[in-house]
Motif scaffolding. Structure first.
Motif, PDB file in Angstrom:
ATOM      1  N   PRO A 124       0.853  -1.236  -0.039  1.00 39.24           N
ATOM      2  CA  PRO A 124      -0.004  -0.058  -0.133  1.00 39.24           C
ATOM      3  C   PRO A 124       0.810   1.206   0.080  1.00 39.24           C
ATOM      4  O   PRO A 124       2.026   1.255   0.303  1.00 39.24           O
ATOM      5  CB  PRO A 124      -0.542   0.015   1.331  1.00 39.24           C
ATOM      6  N   PRO A 125       0.210   2.442  -0.376  1.00 39.49           N
ATOM      7  CA  PRO A 125       0.956   3.800  -0.535  1.00 39.49           C
ATOM      8  C   PRO A 125       1.599   4.118   0.806  1.00 39.49           C
ATOM      9  O   PRO A 125       2.689   4.525   0.940  1.00 39.49           O
ATOM     10  CB  PRO A 125       0.223   4.533  -0.866  1.00 39.49           C
ATOM     11  N   GLU A 126       0.949   3.723   1.900  1.00 37.88           N
ATOM     12  CA  GLU A 126       1.578   4.119   3.256  1.00 37.88           C
ATOM     13  C   GLU A 126       2.652   3.502   3.505  1.00 37.88           C
ATOM     14  O   GLU A 126       3.602   4.047   4.013  1.00 37.88           O
ATOM     15  CB  GLU A 126       0.376   3.696   4.388  1.00 37.88           C
ATOM     16  N   ALA A 127       3.056   2.145   3.205  1.00 42.47           N
ATOM     17  CA  ALA A 127       4.208   1.452   3.359  1.00 42.47           C
ATOM     18  C   ALA A 127       5.228   2.136   2.353  1.00 42.47           C
ATOM     19  O   ALA A 127       6.456   2.166   2.917  1.00 42.47           O
ATOM     20  CB  ALA A 127       3.747  -0.211   3.087  1.00 42.47           C
ATOM     21  N   TYR A 149      15.597   7.537  13.880  1.00 45.49           N
ATOM     22  CA  TYR A 149      14.416   7.281  13.778  1.00 45.49           C
ATOM     23  C   TYR A 149      13.387   8.413  14.310  1.00 45.49           C
ATOM     24  O   TYR A 149      12.310   8.609  13.986  1.00 45.49           O
ATOM     25  CB  TYR A 149      14.053   5.916  14.719  1.00 45.49           C
ATOM     26  N   GLU A 150      14.128   9.459  14.998  1.00 43.14           N
ATOM     27  CA  GLU A 150      13.344  10.776  15.399  1.00 43.14           C
ATOM     28  C   GLU A 150      13.115  11.487  14.111  1.00 43.14           C
ATOM     29  O   GLU A 150      12.026  11.973  13.968  1.00 43.14           O
ATOM     30  CB  GLU A 150      14.388  11.608  16.548  1.00 43.14           C
ATOM     31  N   VAL A 151      14.061  11.458  13.111  1.00 41.80           N
ATOM     32  CA  VAL A 151      13.929  12.257  11.853  1.00 41.80           C
ATOM     33  C   VAL A 151      12.698  11.639  11.096  1.00 41.80           C
ATOM     34  O   VAL A 151      12.001  12.227  10.477  1.00 41.80           O
ATOM     35  CB  VAL A 151      15.343  12.340  10.818  1.00 41.80           C
ATOM     36  N   PRO A 157       4.842  10.136  12.027  1.00 45.20           N
ATOM     37  CA  PRO A 157       4.781   9.767  13.288  1.00 45.20           C
ATOM     38  C   PRO A 157       4.172   8.521  13.485  1.00 45.20           C
ATOM     39  O   PRO A 157       4.450   7.805  14.502  1.00 45.20           O
ATOM     40  CB  PRO A 157       3.438  10.683  13.839  1.00 45.20           C
ATOM     41  N   ASP A 158       3.551   7.836  12.573  1.00 44.74           N
ATOM     42  CA  ASP A 158       2.796   6.697  12.477  1.00 44.74           C
ATOM     43  C   ASP A 158       3.718   5.686  11.750  1.00 44.74           C
ATOM     44  O   ASP A 158       3.317   4.442  11.249  1.00 44.74           O
ATOM     45  CB  ASP A 158       1.670   6.390  12.196  1.00 44.74           C
ATOM     46  N   TYR A 159       5.324   5.754  11.826  1.00 42.32           N
ATOM     47  CA  TYR A 159       6.110   5.106  10.767  1.00 42.32           C
ATOM     48  C   TYR A 159       6.066   3.411  11.207  1.00 42.32           C
ATOM     49  O   TYR A 159       6.148   2.711  10.671  1.00 42.32           O
ATOM     50  CB  TYR A 159       7.582   5.568  10.947  1.00 42.32           C
ATOM     51  N   LYS A 160       5.763   3.118  12.567  1.00 39.16           N
ATOM     52  CA  LYS A 160       5.920   1.788  12.899  1.00 39.16           C
ATOM     53  C   LYS A 160       4.996   0.874  12.364  1.00 39.16           C
ATOM     54  O   LYS A 160       5.009  -0.016  11.987  1.00 39.16           O
ATOM     55  CB  LYS A 160       5.806   1.705  14.397  1.00 39.16           C
ATOM     56  N   ARG A 162       3.101   1.838   9.752  1.00 41.40           N
ATOM     57  CA  ARG A 162       3.657   1.517   8.148  1.00 41.40           C
ATOM     58  C   ARG A 162       4.553   0.599   8.011  1.00 41.40           C
ATOM     59  O   ARG A 162       4.633  -0.103   6.972  1.00 41.40           O
ATOM     60  CB  ARG A 162       4.078   2.937   7.766  1.00 41.40           C
ATOM     61  N   ALA A 163       5.722   0.688   8.925  1.00 40.93           N
ATOM     62  CA  ALA A 163       6.614  -0.598   8.683  1.00 40.93           C
ATOM     63  C   ALA A 163       6.085  -1.958   8.875  1.00 40.93           C
ATOM     64  O   ALA A 163       6.330  -2.894   8.106  1.00 40.93           O
ATOM     65  CB  ALA A 163       7.701  -0.347   9.598  1.00 40.93           C
ATOM     66  N   ALA A 164       5.072  -2.122   9.601  1.00 38.41           N
ATOM     67  CA  ALA A 164       4.573  -3.411  10.026  1.00 38.41           C
ATOM     68  C   ALA A 164       3.904  -3.904   8.762  1.00 38.41           C
ATOM     69  O   ALA A 164       3.733  -4.999   8.296  1.00 38.41           O
ATOM     70  CB  ALA A 164       3.538  -3.231  10.992  1.00 38.41           C
ATOM     71  N   LEU A 165       3.297  -2.761   7.806  1.00 37.54           N
ATOM     72  CA  LEU A 165       2.621  -3.419   6.485  1.00 37.54           C
ATOM     73  C   LEU A 165       3.520  -4.071   5.421  1.00 37.54           C
ATOM     74  O   LEU A 165       3.053  -4.616   4.762  1.00 37.54           O
ATOM     75  CB  LEU A 165       2.193  -2.050   5.876  1.00 37.54           C
ATOM     76  N   LEU A 166       4.903  -3.918   5.791  1.00 36.77           N
ATOM     77  CA  LEU A 166       6.013  -4.583   4.879  1.00 36.77           C
ATOM     78  C   LEU A 166       6.232  -5.920   5.498  1.00 36.77           C
ATOM     79  O   LEU A 166       6.857  -6.572   4.816  1.00 36.77           O
ATOM     80  CB  LEU A 166       7.057  -3.727   4.834  1.00 36.77           C
ATOM     81  N   LYS A 167       5.724  -6.548   6.481  1.00 29.61           N
ATOM     82  CA  LYS A 167       5.948  -7.660   7.041  1.00 29.61           C
ATOM     83  C   LYS A 167       4.665  -8.774   6.479  1.00 29.61           C
ATOM     84  O   LYS A 167       4.958  -9.858   6.911  1.00 29.61           O
ATOM     85  CB  LYS A 167       5.959  -7.672   8.661  1.00 29.61           C
TER      86      LYS A 167
END
Length: 168
Positions: A124-127, A149-151, A157-160, A162-167
């Motif tokens: 998905p686009p978010e990922a 990860y602060e950058v 802010p919801d990067y975690k 979004r990263a989970a979508l890649l799994k």
């Protein structure tokens, strides 16, 4: 009776193993009978079933046509996302390249070149945006430190999530 591969050795006990392929491997001493081995398998049927259920689904291999479509879509879409987030983050990559890497979605070289796998287009686009921001953040911090990860979090802010979508 469940199928299995038997490996006999100088061991003292019977051991069961579930391979990532789902194959059941039985390791047993030379002196143990087949009847005893099959009794152990029957007793451990619950364990076997739980482990088989927990295996990830087999990966599907995309066709050449699918890869070509992803490559074309990635070449059109990813540079636009990189340009957008590069502006937001105040960075400037030297180049954006598309490949068909299987093991990683993106990378950033020390020279500032960004590489993205066309396989990202299956997500998905978010990922995809997470991968773009992640690689652009390497232009600021070439590591995975807290500051890195602060950058990323400052932009997404919801990067975690979004990263989970890649799994998947």
């Amino acid at each position: 009776m469940r199928e299995y591969r038997l490996i006999r050795s100088k061991r003292k006990t019977v051991a069961l193993q579930i391979l990532p392929s789902g194959e059941l491997v039985v390791r047993a001493p030379h002196r143990v009978s087949r009847a005893c081995i099959e009794r152990v398998i029957a007793e451990r049927e619950g364990w076997i079933a739980r482990h088989l259920e927990s295996l990830p689904p087999p990966r599907t291999v995309p066709s050449e046509e699918q890869l070509a479509r992803w490559r074309k879509d990635a070449a059109a879409y990813l540079p636009l996302r990189v340009a957008h987030y590069a502006t937001v983050m105040g960075v400037a990559p030297c180049a954006v390249k598309i490949n068909a890497a299987e093991k990683r979605f993106g990378s950033c070289s020390s020279k500032g070149n960004l590489n993205f796998s066309c396989r990202l287009m299956a997500y998905p686009p978010e990922a995809i945006d997470y991968v773009v921001v992640h690689e652009l953040a390497h232009l600021i911090h070439m590591n995975h430190s807290k500051a890195f990860y602060e950058v990323v979090a400052a932009v997404l802010p919801d990067y975690k999530a979004r990263a989970a979508l890649l799994k998947r």
